[in-house]
Write an enzyme that holds these catalytic residues in place. Sequence first.
Site, mmCIF file in Angstrom:
data_model
loop_
_atom_site.group_PDB
_atom_site.id
_atom_site.type_symbol
_atom_site.label_atom_id
_atom_site.label_comp_id
_atom_site.label_asym_id
_atom_site.label_seq_id
_atom_site.Cartn_x
_atom_site.Cartn_y
_atom_site.Cartn_z
ATOM 1 N N HIS A 164 3.706 -2.514 3.069
ATOM 2 C CA HIS A 164 3.736 -1.118 2.604
ATOM 3 C C HIS A 164 4.955 -0.819 1.746
ATOM 4 C CE1 HIS A 164 0.758 -0.977 5.809
ATOM 5 N NE2 HIS A 164 0.251 0.059 5.145
ATOM 6 N N ASP A 181 0.824 -1.218 0.000
ATOM 7 C CA ASP A 181 0.000 0.000 0.000
ATOM 8 C C ASP A 181 0.859 1.269 0.000
ATOM 9 O OD1 ASP A 181 -2.048 -1.778 0.269
ATOM 10 O OD2 ASP A 181 -2.912 -0.851 2.059
HETATM 11 ZN ZN LIG Z 1 -2.448 3.259 3.336
#
Ligand SMILES: [Zn+2]
Length: 296
Positions: free
Chosen positions: A242, A89
């Site tokens: 991430h 993400d």
């Molecule tokens: Zn996020």
Amino acid sequence: MGKGRKMLKWREVAILTVAALVIFIVGFANFGDRDVSAEAKNMGPPKKAVALEQASELKKQIKGSNLGRSIDEKASKQAHEKVVYLTFDDGPSPDVNKLMDTLNKYHAKATFFMLAPNIKKHPEAVKRMAKEGFGLGLHGVTHDPNKFYRSGKSALHEMEQDQKVLEDITGIKTHMVRTPYGSFPYLRESDRSLMESHGFKIWDWDIDSEDWELKSRQYVPKVINSLNSIEKAGRTPVILLHDHENSATLKYLPELLSYLKQHHYKMKSLDDSMKPVTFQCHNRCYAYSQKHKSNR
Ligand SMILES: [Zn+2]
């Protein structure tokens, strides 16, 4: 070295030729499914003795050859193959090319849920993602829960904007979305329906690596532990990670990828045709602003 390799090749060719001849002489075709020694035992002497000897030698040779080995390995790989979906993400970050290089080293695919402003900053990297078969997903524009979850329309509008930015660069119109911080509890049932009625598929995860909080090597054993329980529950792992600059996620990713590889996981990317793994609301969802008012 060159000569040795050449000789080895000739040896393999010779082994295969003998193999073909013996199969022909012994008179059976389906070598893989039948026991060579048993076939030979049923023959009368003196053919039997010759065939027995040749058969046992042949078995040894085929077992030791590259041909025999690759068939064995392939069969065992297929039997153990499991799928895992890695998702990253917040990117693309300035390190996204290094991230893709690392994934490629392990023949791993993954999916990127990206923010519109970051896509605009790294268009070439996003084109590379599309070209190399990584999954393309949307994560909105602001990443600010107060703005994103203000209303159903605000959430939808951010995803539509993000979709357009990605499409302008790659020519691909994706419908895979991940809302900031996950759909539960912020995305209300009605907001979810609105987004889905516009064709979006809301992807959450079932393994949170907690890389965003741990910021250390510790996320690797965390994922491995969760993987074992997800697998026992018979679910397909979708892992939240991430794509941040200078992150521990990237630094220790080879450790996670080599574990997955050793344990016969195939790392694939998500696509628009799949049914998403998503948190269920069950009327417990509420808007971000409401959450803060009630101080929960
Ligand atoms: Zn996020």
